[in-house]
Every structure is written in structure tokens, then in C-alpha cells.
Design a protein around this motif. Structure first.
Motif, PDB file in Angstrom:
ATOM      1  N   CYS A 126      44.170  22.664   1.620  1.00  0.00           N
ATOM      2  CA  CYS A 126      43.046  21.999   0.685  1.00  0.00           C
ATOM      3  C   CYS A 126      42.304  22.885  -0.509  1.00  0.00           C
ATOM      4  O   CYS A 126      42.007  23.120  -1.259  1.00  0.00           O
ATOM      5  N   GLN A 127      42.809  24.804  -0.140  1.00  0.00           N
ATOM      6  CA  GLN A 127      42.612  25.096  -1.033  1.00  0.00           C
ATOM      7  C   GLN A 127      43.715  25.277  -2.140  1.00  0.00           C
ATOM      8  O   GLN A 127      43.509  25.631  -3.169  1.00  0.00           O
ATOM      9  N   LEU A 128      44.659  24.570  -1.397  1.00  0.00           N
ATOM     10  CA  LEU A 128      46.104  25.390  -2.617  1.00  0.00           C
ATOM     11  C   LEU A 128      45.708  23.898  -3.252  1.00  0.00           C
ATOM     12  O   LEU A 128      45.412  24.057  -4.600  1.00  0.00           O
ATOM     13  N   GLY A 129      45.218  22.870  -2.931  1.00  0.00           N
ATOM     14  CA  GLY A 129      45.759  21.430  -3.787  1.00  0.00           C
ATOM     15  C   GLY A 129      44.232  21.776  -4.329  1.00  0.00           C
ATOM     16  O   GLY A 129      44.074  20.631  -5.883  1.00  0.00           O
ATOM     17  N   ALA A 130      43.388  22.104  -4.102  1.00  0.00           N
ATOM     18  CA  ALA A 130      41.860  22.372  -4.725  1.00  0.00           C
ATOM     19  C   ALA A 130      41.996  23.332  -6.244  1.00  0.00           C
ATOM     20  O   ALA A 130      41.855  23.105  -7.167  1.00  0.00           O
ATOM     21  N   ASN A 131      43.061  24.131  -5.678  1.00  0.00           N
ATOM     22  CA  ASN A 131      43.331  25.162  -7.137  1.00  0.00           C
ATOM     23  C   ASN A 131      43.636  24.415  -8.005  1.00  0.00           C
ATOM     24  O   ASN A 131      43.479  24.906  -9.459  1.00  0.00           O
ATOM     25  N   LEU A 132      45.087  23.702  -7.718  1.00  0.00           N
ATOM     26  CA  LEU A 132      45.985  23.233  -8.191  1.00  0.00           C
ATOM     27  C   LEU A 132      45.222  22.509  -9.720  1.00  0.00           C
ATOM     28  O   LEU A 132      45.444  22.132 -10.818  1.00  0.00           O
ATOM     29  N   TRP A 133      44.301  21.430  -8.987  1.00  0.00           N
ATOM     30  CA  TRP A 133      43.416  20.758  -9.429  1.00  0.00           C
ATOM     31  C   TRP A 133      42.667  21.015 -10.103  1.00  0.00           C
ATOM     32  O   TRP A 133      42.448  20.306 -11.443  1.00  0.00           O
ATOM     33  N   GLN A 134      42.064  21.937 -10.120  1.00  0.00           N
ATOM     34  CA  GLN A 134      40.955  22.586 -10.934  1.00  0.00           C
ATOM     35  C   GLN A 134      41.041  23.285 -11.779  1.00  0.00           C
ATOM     36  O   GLN A 134      41.094  23.090 -13.062  1.00  0.00           O
ATOM     37  N   CYS A 135      42.666  23.643 -11.612  1.00  0.00           N
ATOM     38  CA  CYS A 135      42.885  24.265 -13.010  1.00  0.00           C
ATOM     39  C   CYS A 135      43.883  22.765 -13.791  1.00  0.00           C
ATOM     40  O   CYS A 135      43.445  23.154 -14.989  1.00  0.00           O
ATOM     41  N   TYR A 136      44.616  22.435 -13.102  1.00  0.00           N
ATOM     42  CA  TYR A 136      44.854  20.990 -14.279  1.00  0.00           C
ATOM     43  C   TYR A 136      43.709  20.267 -15.294  1.00  0.00           C
ATOM     44  O   TYR A 136      43.633  19.469 -16.039  1.00  0.00           O
TER      45      TYR A 136
END
Length: 568
Positions: free
Chosen positions: A199-209
């Protein structure tokens, strides 16, 4: 006096096998032959679980529960009497003929019973009265749904007007005066999983996009209802306008899930409501945005595609928002599976219609019917609702159009009688639903690859050859063939085969680990700084973004990650 060998303790060993755990006596009700647990002078601790638990005691149950003097045995005590099965089946069917609520509740009770008994008794074969009951309830539920959809079709204009009024939209302006579109990416994780690496990795990648394009990113970890309740968002269609949107059940309809305190310890998913969380989150946030992309945490934009604007990828024209469809998702090709990991929703009232129809299904008591609830982890509910909205859209696209869908796929979206090894059991056969769904979509819109856009103005099935909105590497990338997964580092890793827009790591073990590897990241820390993340992506020199997925369906359908039975 109790027969020799009967327990007198209130804490019974849950098995004579090595390593069995100790389970406290629990007042089970309504399972097995109650007379075996309630005879005069019966010692404490006699109940269905402590006497019939096959996994702990073996195929004849706990022999210390059986006494020759009273003619007690596994067959007599653990398997319900045939006459009682007949009585209950007749009562349930009689009520089900009278109302949709009784049909849904009856199916939920039956499947919960089967689920509990399957965990206690082992393999659970349906007996004669249960076969007829399950078949009858399945068909009645389909008929009631057909009736509900016919009513909704008649009142569609009024429903859409109510939903449109619920959207807090600014007054119409010229394209030059309109404010910038509000776009958001929504990812939901449960409170328990929100801090997980995935969840942390997915959130970080989507937040940057999202930051790169000026979008909003919503990471929703609210704890929505633990199981169906009378929870309904305000600002939808008024209650009573359409039965398909109401679906309110009283507390008695779901009380069965808490009557046996050990239900949540038997391996059942009957108390797991997490599959609905993201849809509650979507309904909560959609009124504030023009476009929301709803994603699972095991998804991300491929590194060389992060410069792509979401509306353009989805084929949404900036200056004609009134022509935007309400719901957008990937169009499955002939051999491919359905997957609900990624949906796009717009400010169209048709998006709210989809969400409200779907969340109405979350209130059906069948959702907590254990392993026999909505098929395929609730994806049957998602796609059956999509099929209904698509059929309504087709009807609305034609002057004097008629609803051309009779809810036939509902028969495969909920449990049905299934033949398994010569026995009749209750369960789901996902390929049957998949076949039914694709047949109806092809009839309504034409074949995959050449859908009739005019027939579905409010639902868009995005062709993966144009842009793959849900690219699953497990069956499309050479690096996920078993030879490379099972022998880590022993073979050179094949290059990326398709630079599809959005990758979804469904079915892949150690998802976070493989997402990091495929995206050229050494660890979660690399995703904390968006500027650094973008530089890492650029330095890695990924192949140019192609947007499209694999040109060939299921190029690696021999993958062992997911059974071929389900499609790819």
C-alpha cells in the motif's frame, strides 16, 4: 449419567491429532442434530464444533462424544436430519416466492450454513432438499432482479435527473471560462493494510504521478461498514424511486453472521467486507471531481508512460465534457479474464448510477454468506452492475429503446449447484459467468475490437490495443513465466515486452518486490521523493511508452501463477 468417555470440561481439545489447538466450548445453534447436545444431564461442552470437527478429530468426529447407550454417532449428530432439511427448504422457498428480500436472505442463510459446515465437516456435498433449494433460490433471485431492472428502465429518466442534481457542478460556461478539470486518483487500503509495503509503494507511485500532472491523490483508509448495514450516501436517487437502488434489509437479515462466535476463526470470508471499501471511497469522493481513477494498490503507471495525461489516454475530449461516458474500464478480449482492479468514473450521473447500483448490492445479506457470497471476490457484483448499466445505456441511446437484458448472468454471479468429482456442491464457476458476460456484451455492442460506441455512450470499454488500462504482466510478460520466477537470478531476466500504460500485479507473489524490480527501484525509499523518482525513471532508459498492451491475447497462458481455467 453421561455415557463413558463424555467430556465434563468446558474447554475441549479440538482434535486428537498432533498439534491441534484448544477451542473453548461455544454455544452453537442450529447445526447438526441439536438433540445430541441438549439431552438431559448432557455434560458441558457438547456442540457441533467440538464433536464434529473433522480436521481435528478425523472422519468420524470426536469419538468421546458418541455413546452407545444413547445411539449417538457422527452420522446421527453431525449430519442434519433429512426431514428437517425438507421443512426448512419448503419454508425458505415459500417465502422467496413472495419477495426479493426473502430470496436474497434465504440464499445467504443457506450459503452461510454450507460454508460453516464445510469448514467443520470437511467437504460439504449438497443433499437432495438442498439441491432443489439452491437451484430454486438462484433462479428466483435472477427473476426478482429482472423485475427490478425493468422497473429501473421505466424510471430511468427520473433517476438520472435526481443523480445529476446530486452532482455539485458549476454552472455551464464557455470552454474559455471553464476552470481546469478536477482529476483525482483514488486508492483505498483498509486500516490494517494501509501501512503495508504494498500500500505504501502503490500510494507513493500514484502520488508522484498525480503531482506531475496537477491531479489530486486520495489515499482512503477509512473503515467502512464491517458488513451490510443500512448505510446509504445522501444525494442520490430518493428512496422508493427504484427498488434496485434501495435494497435495504433489517438487522435480522445479517444476524446469522454473528450467531456463531467462531465464524471468523473457521477460515470463512463471511466477515470480510474489505472488497467493498474502495467503492464506498469512490462514492464518497466522486461528487467533488470531474474524473476519478479508482485503482488497486498493486497497480502503477509504467515509468516511461508517466508523462501521459489521464483524460487523453481515456479518450476524453477536454472541451466536450457532456460527452464523457460515466464509467470506463478495460475491454477484455475473447480469451481474457475480467478484472475490476481499475475503473475510471466521471461527473456524469451514469457514474453515480453505477456506484449506487453496486453499493446497493453490498447491502444484500448474501455478501456475508462466506465463501459462497458474490463470486470471484465480489468481481461478479462489479461486472454484473457494469453489464446492467451498459444495457441501460444501450436502451437510452435509441429512441423508444427497450432494455435488452434479462439478468441471465445473475445465475452465475451468485452460488449455484456445481458438479465436482461426481458430487453436487454449492459454489461458483467463474468461467461460466465470464462466458455469459462476454456473450451479452457482444450482443449489445458488437464483438471486442469493434464495439459500437454509439450503443454505449455512457459506458466505455477501452480497447487494450489503444491503451491498456489494466495490463497484467503475469500472462503477458516473459519475465513472469515460471522458469524465471522459480529460479531467481539463475537466468537472465527477459526485457519488458510491452510498455503498456497501467500495470496491475494481480496474481503475482511478492508484489511489492516485483514492482520495485520492474520499475528499476532498489527499495521503498526510492519512491519517497517524487523528483528523485522521476530522475531514476529517466536514468533507467526504459523503452518508449507504447500505451497498448500485448498485441496477442494471452501470449503466456502457460503461466503457473493463475490457473488457465480463469483466462488471462
Amino acid at each position: 449419567m453421561a455415557p463413558k468417555g463424555f467430556f465434563t470440561s468446558t474447554a475441549l481439545t479440538a482434535g486428537a491429532v498432533a498439534g491441534a489447538s484448544v477451542v473453548a466450548a461455544t454455544p452453537w445453534s442450529g447445526f447438526g442434530n441439536a438433540a445430541c447436545w441438549t439431552w438431559p444431564q448432557a455434560p458441558p461442552g457438547l456442540n457441533f464444533l467440538n464433536c464434529c470437527f473433522v480436521a481435528g478429530f478425523g472422519p468420524t468426529g470426536n469419538t468421546e462424544c458418541w455413546g452407545e447407550e444413547l445411539d449417538l454417532s457422527f452420522e446421527r449428530c453431525c449430519l442434519e436430519d433429512e426431514s428437517e432439511l425438507v421443512r426448512r427448504a419448503n419454508e425458505t422457498l415459500a417465502a422467496a416466492y413472495g419477495s426479493f428480500e426473502a430470496s436474497a436472505t434465504g440464499l445467504a442463510h443457506l450459503m452461510h450454513r454450507v460454508d460453516v459446515e464445510r469448514h467443520v465437516l470437511g467437504r460439504r456435498v449438497l443433499r437432495g432438499p438442498e439441491l432443489e433449494l439452491l437451484g430454486g433460490l438462484n433462479d428466483l433471485l435472477r427473476q426478482w432482479r429482472e423485475k427490478q431492472m425493468a422497473e429501473l428502465a421505466e424510471r430511468l429518466d427520473a433517476v438520472l435527473l435526481a443523480l445529476e442534481a446530486a452532482q455539485r457542478r458549476a454552472p455551464a460556461r464557455s470552454p474559455e471560462e471553464r476552470p481546469a478539470r478536477k482529476v483525482a486518483v483514488l486508492m483505498a487500503c483498509t486500516p490494517d493494510s494501509a501501512s503495508s509495503e504494498l500500500c505504501q509503494l502503490g500510494a507513493n507511485l500514484w502520488q508522484c504521478y498525480a503531482q506531475q500532472h496537477g491531479y489530486h491523490f486520495i489515499f482512503d483508509s477509512n473503515s467502512f461498514p464491517a458488513f451490510p448495514k443500512k448505510f446509504r450516501f445522501e444525494g442520490g436517487a430518493p428512496k422508493g424511486l427504484a427498488e434496485a437502488l434501495d435494497a435495504d434489509f433489517d438487522e435480522e437479515a445479517v444476524r446469522f453472521i454473528t450467531q456463531e462466535p467462531l465464524t471468523d476463526r473457521l477460515g470463512t470470508d463471511g466477515v470480510t467486507f474489505k472488497w467493498w471499501q474502495r467503492w464506498y471511497a469512490a462514492r464518497r469522493h466522486l461528487p467533488a471531481f470531474d474524473l476519478i481513477l479508482v485503482v488497486d494498490p498493486d497497480t502503477a503507471i509504467f515509468p516511461s508512460c508517466t508523462h501521459e495525461e489521464l483524460p487523453e489516454v481515456l479518450g476524453l475530449k477536454e472541451d466536450v465534457e457532456e460527452e464523457w461516458p460515466g464509467v470506463i474500464t478495460r475491454d477484455p478480449r475473447d480469451e481474457e479474464d475480467l478484472n475490476g482492479g481499475v475503473f475510471a468514473l466521471t461527473s456524469s450521473p451514469w457514474a453515480l448510477l453505477y456506484l449506487d447500483l453496486l453499493l446497493a448490492r453490498s447491502r444484500w445479506p448474501i455478501d456475508v454468506a462466506g465463501g459462497g457470497g458474490w463470486c470471484h471476490a465480489r468481481q461478479a457484483a462489479e461486472y454484473e452492475t457494469l453489464l446492467e448499466v451498459l444495457a441501460l445505456s444501450r436502451m437510452a441511446s435509441e429512441p423508444g429503446g427497450q432494455l435488452d437484458y434479462t439478468s441471465e448472468c445473475m445465475a452465475h454471479a451468485v452460488p449455484q449447484v456445481v458438479q465436482l468429482g461426481g458430487d453436487s456442491v454449492a459454489g461458483c464457476v467463474w468461467p461460466q459467468y465470464l462466458k455469459c458476460w462476454k456473450k451479452n456484451v457482444a450482443r449489445l455492442l458488437g464483438p471486442s475490437g469493434s464495439r459500437q460506441a454509439a450503443a454505449a455512450l455512457h459506458v466505455r470499454l477501452l480497447d487494450p490495443l489503444r491503451a491498456d488500462l489494466n495490463y497484467r504482466p503475469w500472462s503477458n510478460e516473459p519475465r513472469y513465466r515460471s522458469a524465471y520466477l522459480n529460479v531467481a537470478g539463475a537466468l537472465p531476466l527477459p526485457p519488458v515486452a510491452n510498455t503498456a500504460f497501467l500495470w496491475h500485479y494481480v496474481g503475482i507473489p511478492e508484489k511489492a518486490k516485483h514492482m520495485l524490480r520492474d520499475f528499476g527501484l532498489s527499495g521503498l525509499e526510492d519512491s519517497l521523493d517524487c523528483a528523485r523518482l522521476q530522475r531514476l525513471f529517466e536514468d533507467a532508459a526504459f523503452p518508449v511508452c507504447g500505451l497498448a498492451g500485448s498485441p496477442r491475447q494471452c501470449p503466456f497462458d502457460d503461466s503457473l501463477l493463475m490457473p488457465r481455467f480463469f483466462g488471462c
